[in-house]
Design an enzyme around this catalytic site. Structure first.
Site, PDB file in Angstrom:
ATOM      1  N   ASP A 164       0.838  -1.223   0.000  1.00 10.23           N
ATOM      2  CA  ASP A 164       0.000   0.000   0.000  1.00 10.23           C
ATOM      3  C   ASP A 164       0.861   1.257   0.000  1.00 10.23           C
ATOM      4  O   ASP A 164       0.515   2.265  -0.617  1.00 10.23           O
ATOM      5  CB  ASP A 164      -0.887   0.019   1.244  1.00 10.23           C
ATOM      6  CG  ASP A 164      -1.830  -1.152   1.277  1.00 10.23           C
ATOM      7  OD1 ASP A 164      -2.361  -1.502   0.214  1.00 10.23           O
ATOM      8  OD2 ASP A 164      -2.012  -1.731   2.364  1.00 10.23           O
ATOM      9  N   GLY A 165       2.001   1.185   0.698  1.00  2.25           N
ATOM     10  CA  GLY A 165       2.879   2.351   0.787  1.00  2.25           C
ATOM     11  C   GLY A 165       3.401   2.765  -0.578  1.00  2.25           C
ATOM     12  O   GLY A 165       3.599   3.953  -0.841  1.00  2.25           O
ATOM     13  N   ASN A 176      -4.719   8.574   1.486  1.00  2.00           N
ATOM     14  CA  ASN A 176      -5.220   7.963   2.724  1.00  2.00           C
ATOM     15  C   ASN A 176      -5.825   9.006   3.657  1.00  2.00           C
ATOM     16  O   ASN A 176      -7.024   9.032   3.855  1.00  2.00           O
ATOM     17  CB  ASN A 176      -4.097   7.240   3.471  1.00  2.00           C
ATOM     18  CG  ASN A 176      -4.024   5.765   3.128  1.00  2.00           C
ATOM     19  OD1 ASN A 176      -4.856   5.265   2.387  1.00  2.00           O
ATOM     20  ND2 ASN A 176      -3.035   5.080   3.666  1.00  2.00           N
ATOM     21  N   ASP A 181      -5.500  13.080  21.426  1.00  2.00           N
ATOM     22  CA  ASP A 181      -4.200  12.966  20.745  1.00  2.00           C
ATOM     23  C   ASP A 181      -4.230  13.624  19.366  1.00  2.00           C
ATOM     24  O   ASP A 181      -3.179  13.954  18.822  1.00  2.00           O
ATOM     25  CB  ASP A 181      -3.808  11.488  20.593  1.00  2.00           C
ATOM     26  CG  ASP A 181      -3.191  10.951  21.875  1.00  2.00           C
ATOM     27  OD1 ASP A 181      -3.072  11.734  22.838  1.00  2.00           O
ATOM     28  OD2 ASP A 181      -2.837   9.764  21.918  1.00  2.00           O
TER      29      ASP A 181
HETATM   30  N1  LIG Z   1      -1.893   3.199  14.014  1.00  2.55           N
HETATM   31  C1  LIG Z   1      -1.945   2.988  12.715  1.00  2.55           C
HETATM   32  O1  LIG Z   1      -2.645   2.129  12.197  1.00  2.55           O
HETATM   33  C2  LIG Z   1      -1.125   3.854  11.823  1.00  2.55           C
HETATM   34  C3  LIG Z   1      -0.214   4.765  12.346  1.00  2.55           C
HETATM   35  C4  LIG Z   1       0.496   5.542  11.456  1.00  2.55           C
HETATM   36  C5  LIG Z   1       0.291   5.438  10.071  1.00  2.55           C
HETATM   37  N2  LIG Z   1      -0.601   4.529   9.621  1.00  2.55           N
HETATM   38  C6  LIG Z   1      -0.884   4.407   8.200  1.00  2.55           C
HETATM   39  O2  LIG Z   1       0.236   4.208   7.421  1.00  2.55           O
HETATM   40  C7  LIG Z   1       0.049   4.901   6.230  1.00  2.55           C
HETATM   41  C8  LIG Z   1       1.319   5.093   5.544  1.00  2.55           C
HETATM   42  O3  LIG Z   1       1.647   3.855   4.993  1.00  2.55           O
HETATM   43  P1  LIG Z   1       3.142   3.447   4.667  1.00  2.55           P
HETATM   44  O4  LIG Z   1       3.101   2.139   3.972  1.00  2.55           O
HETATM   45  O5  LIG Z   1       3.809   4.614   4.042  1.00  2.55           O
HETATM   46  O6  LIG Z   1       3.704   3.283   6.114  1.00  2.55           O
HETATM   47  P2  LIG Z   1       4.142   1.946   6.857  1.00  2.55           P
HETATM   48  O7  LIG Z   1       5.227   1.277   6.092  1.00  2.55           O
HETATM   49  O8  LIG Z   1       4.372   2.335   8.286  1.00  2.55           O
HETATM   50  O9  LIG Z   1       2.836   1.014   6.742  1.00  2.55           O
HETATM   51  C9  LIG Z   1       1.676   1.240   7.441  1.00  2.55           C
HETATM   52  C10 LIG Z   1       0.725   0.096   7.234  1.00  2.55           C
HETATM   53  O10 LIG Z   1      -0.536   0.644   6.857  1.00  2.55           O
HETATM   54  C11 LIG Z   1      -1.018  -0.111   5.782  1.00  2.55           C
HETATM   55  N3  LIG Z   1      -1.841   0.721   4.952  1.00  2.55           N
HETATM   56  C12 LIG Z   1      -1.496   1.851   4.326  1.00  2.55           C
HETATM   57  N4  LIG Z   1      -2.517   2.313   3.645  1.00  2.55           N
HETATM   58  C13 LIG Z   1      -3.527   1.446   3.836  1.00  2.55           C
HETATM   59  C14 LIG Z   1      -4.863   1.375   3.383  1.00  2.55           C
HETATM   60  N5  LIG Z   1      -5.376   2.339   2.633  1.00  2.55           N
HETATM   61  N6  LIG Z   1      -5.633   0.343   3.761  1.00  2.55           N
HETATM   62  C15 LIG Z   1      -5.127  -0.625   4.555  1.00  2.55           C
HETATM   63  N7  LIG Z   1      -3.897  -0.613   5.022  1.00  2.55           N
HETATM   64  C16 LIG Z   1      -3.097   0.415   4.676  1.00  2.55           C
HETATM   65  C17 LIG Z   1       0.183  -0.608   5.047  1.00  2.55           C
HETATM   66  O11 LIG Z   1      -0.145  -1.768   4.310  1.00  2.55           O
HETATM   67  C18 LIG Z   1       1.124  -0.881   6.152  1.00  2.55           C
HETATM   68  O12 LIG Z   1       0.958  -2.179   6.634  1.00  2.55           O
HETATM   69  C19 LIG Z   1      -0.607   6.174   6.638  1.00  2.55           C
HETATM   70  O13 LIG Z   1      -1.298   6.783   5.585  1.00  2.55           O
HETATM   71  C20 LIG Z   1      -1.498   5.690   7.737  1.00  2.55           C
HETATM   72  O14 LIG Z   1      -2.789   5.411   7.255  1.00  2.55           O
HETATM   73  C21 LIG Z   1      -1.287   3.748  10.462  1.00  2.55           C
HETATM   74  N1  LIG Z   2       9.307   4.205  -4.776  1.00  2.15           N
HETATM   75  C1  LIG Z   2       9.448   4.523  -3.494  1.00  2.15           C
HETATM   76  N2  LIG Z   2      10.335   5.467  -3.118  1.00  2.15           N
HETATM   77  C2  LIG Z   2      10.472   5.792  -1.827  1.00  2.15           C
HETATM   78  N3  LIG Z   2       9.792   5.221  -0.830  1.00  2.15           N
HETATM   79  C3  LIG Z   2       8.888   4.299  -1.153  1.00  2.15           C
HETATM   80  C4  LIG Z   2       8.653   3.886  -2.516  1.00  2.15           C
HETATM   81  N4  LIG Z   2       7.709   2.927  -2.525  1.00  2.15           N
HETATM   82  C5  LIG Z   2       7.350   2.754  -1.241  1.00  2.15           C
HETATM   83  N5  LIG Z   2       8.036   3.574  -0.431  1.00  2.15           N
HETATM   84  C6  LIG Z   2       7.912   3.631   1.035  1.00  2.15           C
HETATM   85  O1  LIG Z   2       8.316   2.394   1.558  1.00  2.15           O
HETATM   86  C7  LIG Z   2       7.503   2.070   2.663  1.00  2.15           C
HETATM   87  C8  LIG Z   2       7.026   0.633   2.557  1.00  2.15           C
HETATM   88  O2  LIG Z   2       6.337   0.452   1.351  1.00  2.15           O
HETATM   89  P1  LIG Z   2       5.131  -0.562   1.211  1.00  2.15           P
HETATM   90  O3  LIG Z   2       4.038  -0.180   2.152  1.00  2.15           O
HETATM   91  O4  LIG Z   2       4.778  -0.644  -0.200  1.00  2.15           O
HETATM   92  O5  LIG Z   2       5.793  -1.897   1.674  1.00  2.15           O
HETATM   93  P2  LIG Z   2       5.298  -2.865   2.792  1.00  2.15           P
HETATM   94  O6  LIG Z   2       5.338  -2.129   4.073  1.00  2.15           O
HETATM   95  O7  LIG Z   2       6.113  -4.094   2.658  1.00  2.15           O
HETATM   96  O8  LIG Z   2       3.831  -3.166   2.308  1.00  2.15           O
HETATM   97  P3  LIG Z   2       2.524  -3.555   3.134  1.00  2.15           P
HETATM   98  O9  LIG Z   2       2.809  -3.399   4.592  1.00  2.15           O
HETATM   99  O10 LIG Z   2       1.503  -2.597   2.667  1.00  2.15           O
HETATM  100  O11 LIG Z   2       2.268  -4.929   2.703  1.00  2.15           O
HETATM  101  C9  LIG Z   2       6.383   3.089   2.723  1.00  2.15           C
HETATM  102  O12 LIG Z   2       6.633   3.974   3.758  1.00  2.15           O
HETATM  103  C10 LIG Z   2       6.468   3.827   1.418  1.00  2.15           C
HETATM  104  O13 LIG Z   2       6.182   5.202   1.530  1.00  2.15           O
END
Ligand SMILES: NC(=O)c1ccc[n+]([C@@H]2O[C@H](COP(=O)([O-])OP(=O)(O)OC[C@H]3O[C@@H](n4cnc5c(N)ncnc54)[C@H](O)[C@@H]3O)[C@@H](O)[C@H]2O)c1
Ligand SMILES: Nc1ncnc2c1ncn2[C@@H]1O[C@H](COP(=O)(O)OP(=O)(O)OP(=O)(O)O)[C@@H](O)[C@H]1O
Length: 526
Positions: free
Chosen positions: A297-298, A367, A397
């Site tokens: 998703d990230g 998001n 918070d």
């Molecule tokens: N307490 C929490 O649940 C919490 C805290 C901080 C941020 N987040 C989420 O993390 C997002 C950023 O994601 P990232 O991947 O850059 O950070 P990250 O790598 O910390 O991943 C956060 C997790 O959120 C999940 N996630 C992100 N978007 C999602 C969606 N639309 N639906 C379901 N799961 C989703 C990702 O799969 C990942 O497992 C923020 O937009 C926020 O929504 C969640």
């Molecule tokens: N092309 C990119 N350049 C820089 N950062 C990136 C890029 N793609 C993803 N990221 C960052 O890397 C982090 C992890 O990416 P992603 O959520 O896709 O992986 P993941 O945590 O293994 O996936 P998930 O938990 O959703 O299964 C996120 O914070 C995202 O913002």
């Protein structure tokens, strides 16, 4: 004395009951009359249309006989129904009956005289509004001017009115619904989703419909975005770039970091294109037909954040994508189902700004935007407004303003509902509110939410956008948030709903529970 009073009040109650019954009788008679009148008009319109068709055969005599007969039948039917109605009506108001009879007689005699020439009726001095509507309906198949509802007979205003006035009828108040926008230059893109037929409102189109994408010309250029530091992603990326170039003859763009990795792998990858600076990124949407993300998703969030305006369709691939060739084949061929994921446009307005338009560079989030207490140990104190209405003050918070796509991310963790991504709306979810009654809200798509740090706040707040780019909000600063005009189109594996349900089952294990065992107490044992 008391006895007289009791008797008098009993009598009054009886009179009131009778009056109420009479009023109810009148209302139901009016409703029934209106309904029959509507049916009568529909039938009449149909007859006029049929008559026009028949007149093409030049068989006027036969047509006239047929017309008169069917009109008489219709009128008799209507009279049969109207008579009992008129009886009740009379209880309410004698004058209604006179108008109805006059009206019926007029219609009846017009039909009997074979008054079936639309043009003549239209130009007649004594034309009724009803006839006008009939003509309009038969000529255009729909209303020309505004939206009309059923017609009802109007109470005669005074007995001294002329015959023409007496026979006038009134429609149910007509109305028009129109979208409200923020002025002509408003940044909200709207389109009609409601249609009107004879005053009945029906939604013709809803934004939550499944959308299908069909290519009108073959895609030429693909951008691949990958999660960094993942070996499996790097392997998949190499295979995909090769296949897209050699088999599909497509131009391939990757990020500068990935280009370096690819060229290090093999000098054959020199055809892969990239960009040098951010200004080139802002033009990518004009070159790229399709974006492929390799990651979770990230990575999709990352891809969306690269496009500050329109976004090309995104095909997300998770790491275990063995069948990427079949999948990409069908995407490149089309048509594919897509989900239009709404984004939020967020602008920070500083206290020192002269007006709301003097903002810093806006952020687009797929998001959510989060306003929290950051490193401060004090409660946040956030004043929230929806358009110009005060919503509440968040003490806790922080607050999450989420899209429906983001409803399964941070907002969910803070107690917000999970919402289908095609539902347009803004989720208003508090984070650990210090109050027992602060339930999350879902606001409609057209509003602008304004979050303000009041001057009496003990500490500043921090805004973060899709979990990135933190911005300090000092006392007097505000964050404005509204629906962005550029959604993120993502390709579905099956369709929007199937994908959403699968993601909450597989990704979040929603409502996963061990099935109850068969042995144990049953209803019949009770
Ligand atoms: N307490 C929490 O649940 C919490 C805290 C901080 C941020 N987040 C989420 O993390 C997002 C950023 O994601 P990232 O991947 O850059 O950070 P990250 O790598 O910390 O991943 C956060 C997790 O959120 C999940 N996630 C992100 N978007 C999602 C969606 N639309 N639906 C379901 N799961 C989703 C990702 O799969 C990942 O497992 C923020 O937009 C926020 O929504 C969640
Ligand atoms: N092309 C990119 N350049 C820089 N950062 C990136 C890029 N793609 C993803 N990221 C960052 O890397 C982090 C992890 O990416 P992603 O959520 O896709 O992986 P993941 O945590 O293994 O996936 P998930 O938990 O959703 O299964 C996120 O914070 C995202 O913002």
């Amino acid at each position: 004395m008391d006895e007289h009073l009791i008797e008098f009040s009993e009598a009054l109650r009886t009179v009131a009951k009778a009056l109420r019954r009479a009023a109810e009788g009148k209302a139901s008679a009016q409703a029934e009359a209106a309904e029959w009148k509507r049916r009568y008009e529909l039938e009449r319109t149909r007859n006029i249309q049929m008559e026009r068709k028949v007149s093409g055969n030049n068989n006027c005599e036969m047509l006239q006989h047929w017309w008169i007969r069917s009109s008489l039948d219709n009128a008799m039917d209507m009279l049969r129904i109207m008579l009992p109605c008129l009886f009740f009506w009379e209880v309410g108001k004698e004058q209604n009956k006179r108008i109805a009879e006059a009206r019926m007689a007029e219609q009846f005699s017009a039909e009997k005289n074979g008054d079936i020439d639309c043009e003549r009726v239209k130009n007649s001095d004594n034309q009724s509004m009803l006839q006008n509507e009939s003509n309009e309906y038969s000529e255009t198949g729909c209303m020309k001017h505004g939206i009309w509802s059923h017609e009802v007979l109007r109470d005669r205003e005074s007995d001294s009115n002329s015959n023409a006035d007496r026979n006038k009828i009134m429609r149910k108040a007509s109305f028009k619904l129109s979208w409200w926008c923020n002025g002509e230059n408003g940044d909200q893109h709207k389109h009609d989703i409601v249609s009107f037929e004879r005053g009945n409102i029906t939604t013709a189109e809803r934004s939550s419909k499944q959308i299908s994408l069909k290519w009108e010309s073959d895609p030429q250029t693909v951008l691949i975005l990958t999660k960094p530091n993942s070996v499996s992603v790097r392997i998949l990326c190499v295979q995909m770039v090769r296949w897209l170039r050699e088999r599909k003859k497509l131009n391939v763009y990757v990020e500068p970091r990935v280009k370096v990795e690819l060229v290090a792998e093999s000098s054959n990858f020199s055809y892969v294109q990239t960009w040098k600076d951010d200004s080139e990124i802002s033009h990518l949407h004009m070159k790229v037909d399709l974006v492929i993300t390799l990651g979770g998703d990230g990575t999709v969030l990352w891809a969306a954040s690269m496009f500050k305006g329109p976004v090309p369709p995104i095909v997300p691939f998770s790491l275990d994508s063995e069948h990427f060739k079949d999948c990409l084949d069908s995407v490149l061929r089309g048509p594919i189902s897509i989900t239009l994921r709404h984004r939020l446009l967020c602008r920070v307005v500083r206290d020192a700004a002269k007006n709301e338009y003097e903002t810093e560079e806006p952020f687009l989030v797929l998001n959510e935007v989060t306003i929290d207490r950051g490193i401060s140990s004090y409660l946040t104190n956030l004043e929230c407004y929806c358009d110009n209405s005060f919503v509440t003050c968040v003490q806790g918070d922080g607050l999450i303003l989420s899209t429906t796509s983001g409803s399964t991310a941070y907002s969910l963790a803070a107690g917000g509902s999970m919402v289908h991504p095609q539902v347009p709306g803004i989720l208003f979810t508090p984070i650990c509110p210090h109050s027992l009654s602060f339930r999350p809200l879902i606001l409609p798509e057209h509003v602008t939410v304004r979050i303000m740090v009041p001057f009496n706040s003990r500490s500043p707040a921090w805004a973060s956008f899709d979990g990135k780019d933190r911005k300090l909000l000092a006392a007097g600063d505000a964050l404005l948030c509204s629906m962005a005009p550029w959604p993120v189109p993502t390709a579905c594996q099956v369709d929007s709903t199937n994908d959403f349900l699968r993601s909450i089952h597989d990704g979040l294990h929603w409502n996963l529970r061990k099935t109850q065992s068969f042995d144990g107490p049953r209803d019949r044992d009770l």
